[in-house]
Enzyme design. Structure first.
Site, short mmCIF file in Angstrom:
data_model
loop_
_atom_site.label_atom_id
_atom_site.label_comp_id
_atom_site.label_asym_id
_atom_site.label_seq_id
_atom_site.Cartn_x
_atom_site.Cartn_y
_atom_site.Cartn_z
N LYS A 201 0.87 7.48 -1.96
CA LYS A 201 -0.01 7.96 -0.89
C LYS A 201 0.72 7.96 0.45
CE LYS A 201 -3.27 9.34 1.64
NZ LYS A 201 -4.12 8.49 2.41
N GLU A 208 2.75 15.38 4.55
CA GLU A 208 1.69 15.95 5.38
C GLU A 208 2.14 16.10 6.83
OE1 GLU A 208 -2.22 13.97 7.31
OE2 GLU A 208 -2.16 13.89 5.12
#
EC number: 1.1.1.44
Length: 516
Positions: A201, A208
């Site tokens: 993550k 991102e």
């Protein structure tokens, strides 16, 4: 999106710690899966909000929701609801999770499972796993990607920890997770042991960052560089998102929505964006990202630190992060601007606007793909170092829906190619070919943007990344000589078998350039 209720898990109730944006949306989703939900938050007003929503009938699921102000009553409400208690933590990383664990520890029993859905550092996750193991409790570090809207409708999930505990909760998580629109498969997998789930993550958030910066830079080049209005840019983003290498890309999709959202007399449900004079909501947004400066978000920073620690080049991710840091302290930045007097962005000179926009599309794709390469190489290196055996193709699967970096064409390219033993994505002919094919477009965009003093940290970093990652004679030759002179660092000789390319360790030669 509607959830399908399937009796494939053994849980009747789940306890959610944290009733903020993420936790409250999770509670909606789990009631639609048929579970009862107990929810507690250190802030009384957050629990009040949940209770109000439930009383007003905003929860449409089969399950019921109970809000608790006292944590002891909260944990006791989970007793007798199945073979074990199931918690999900949705709170800020760092000390808060340890504080809550301290408070509930005496009420935990062997077999209980805690899903840590916060953006936690994987090393802290591993510390809690060791602590909980002594109690017979399983602490699963579970990345939850996609923000509060995906938490409501189905996020991307990356659980890591005890494999037996993960297998117990996986049927429930498969129901909750987003579904890949192409295959219908859930965007969740058993990532691996220890802190691997939170590590994946973390890297997602690093990728991102590179993609967010690239998208923002593209918007700025179109708006400030070419003088296009928001509607024109939204049409371009929509076209990019419809076909080709950027198809079905989440950031472009929401970019279209942002660029078309106009102010109204009433504004949104909170009255934000209200105006009698029209205009765009985007024009109310300051160039100030503070999540990194105020330490409420740690994952991009950890990603950058891990690239250095694991010896993986991640410049697109890093420079994107550094621009965010600079943007956050706007007061300091405004003062620096007076001192530096650097020229602001100017119009981009181009003879063929349509051709430049196409080159920009290709440059954005190249930067997106490079961001994926850098992140996947970081996961691969950590997996090898830690013995996690993370399946990179499954990482792509969980990123196909419900998360911020979902990009169908890139996923279609990468997923069939990735192997467990692969530590450099550019070894793959198909990926190297894609990066090579769009290099010239990237270079032309960076050159034009540089002349016009536009802001392009991610795009320019990607260009340099491709140059030095594929360089056969780097200027580090001169650097190595200097380091040998002042520090006797030693070096290898070019063209010598066993030395060129040679192992990654200190060379056998030292020259006494200057007598000590």
């Amino acid at each position: 999106m509607s959830f399908c209720i399937m009796p494939s898990h053994s849980f009747k109730r789940i306890g959610i710690v944290g009733a903020g944006n993420m936790g409250s949306m999770m509670s909606f989703a789990f009631t639609e899966l048929g579970l009862d939900v107990s929810i507690w938050d250190v802030k009384r007003e957050n629990v009040d909000g949940i209770k109000k929503w439930y009383d007003e009938g905003k929860f449409s699921g089969k399950g019921k929701v109970e809000g608790f102000y006292e944590i002891d009553k909260f944990t006791k409400s989970l007793e007798g609801q199945g073979e074990r208690k199931l918690f999900i933590f949705s709170i800020t990383h760092g000390d808060p999770a340890d504080s809550v664990l301290d408070m509930i520890q005496n009420d935990l029993k062997k077999g209980d499972i805690i899903l840590d859905g916060g953006n936690e550092n994987y090393r802290r996750t591993e510390q809690r796993q060791k602590r909980c193991k002594e109690l017979g409790v399983s602490w699963i570090g579970m990345g939850v990607s996609g923000g509060y809207q995906s938490a409501r409708h189905g996020p991307s999930l990356s659980p890591g920890g005890d494999p037996e505990a993960i297998e117990l909760v996986l049927p429930l998580l498969e129901q909750y997770a987003a579904k890949d629109e192409k295959t219908g498969k859930p965007c969740v997998t058993n990532v691996g042991p220890a802190g691997s789930g939170h590590f994946v993550k973390m890297v997602h958030n690093g990728i991102e960052g590179g993609m967010l910066s690239t998208t923002a830079e593209a918007w700025a080049l179109l708006h400030w560089g070419l003088g296009l209005n928001y509607q024109e840019i939204s049409d371009i983003f929509e076209e990019w998102n419809t076909k080709g290498e950027l198809r079905v890309n989440f950031l472009l999709d929401i970019g279209v929505q942002i660029l078309r959202t106009k102010k109204t007399p009433q504004g949104d449900y909170q009255g934000e964006g209200a105006s009698q004079n029209g205009g765009y909501v985007l024009d109310d947004v300051l160039d100030k990202v503070v999540q990194d400066d105020d330490d409420t978000e740690g994952t991009p920073y950890w990603s950058v630190m891990e690239t250095a620690n694991r010896h993986v080049a991640g410049p697109t991710l890093a420079t994107a992060h550094y621009m965010r840091i600079a943007s956050g302290n706007r007061a300091e930045r405004l003062e620096v601007a007076k001192k530096l007097r650097i020229p602001g962005p100017k119009a981009i000179e181009t003879k063929d606007r349509k051709d430049f926009i196409e080159k920009l599309r290709r440059a954005v794709y190249c930067s997106f793909l490079a961001s994926f390469c850098q992140g996947l190489e970081l996961i691969a290196r950590a997996s090898k170092d830690e013995g996690w055996n993370v399946d990179l193709s499954k990482c792509i699967q969980i990123w196909r829906g419900g998360c911020i970096i979902q990009s169908e064409a890139i996923a279609d390219l990468l997923q069939p190619l990735l192997r467990p033993d692969l530590t450099n994505m550019k070894f793959l002919d198909e990926i190297a070919s894609e990066l090579h094919k769009h290099f010239d477009a990237l270079k032309e965009v960076v050159l034009a943007a540089t002349v016009a003093d536009q802001y392009i940290p991610a795009l320019s970093a990607t260009l340099e990344y491709l140059k030095y990652e594929g360089g056969t004679m780097l200027p580090t030759k001169f650097m190595e000589a200097q380091m040998d002179l002042f520090g006797a660092h030693a070096y290898y000789k070019p063209g010598v078998p066993g030395e060129d390319p040679g192992p990654v360790k200190k060379g056998p030669h030292h020259y006494e350039w200057r007598p000590a």
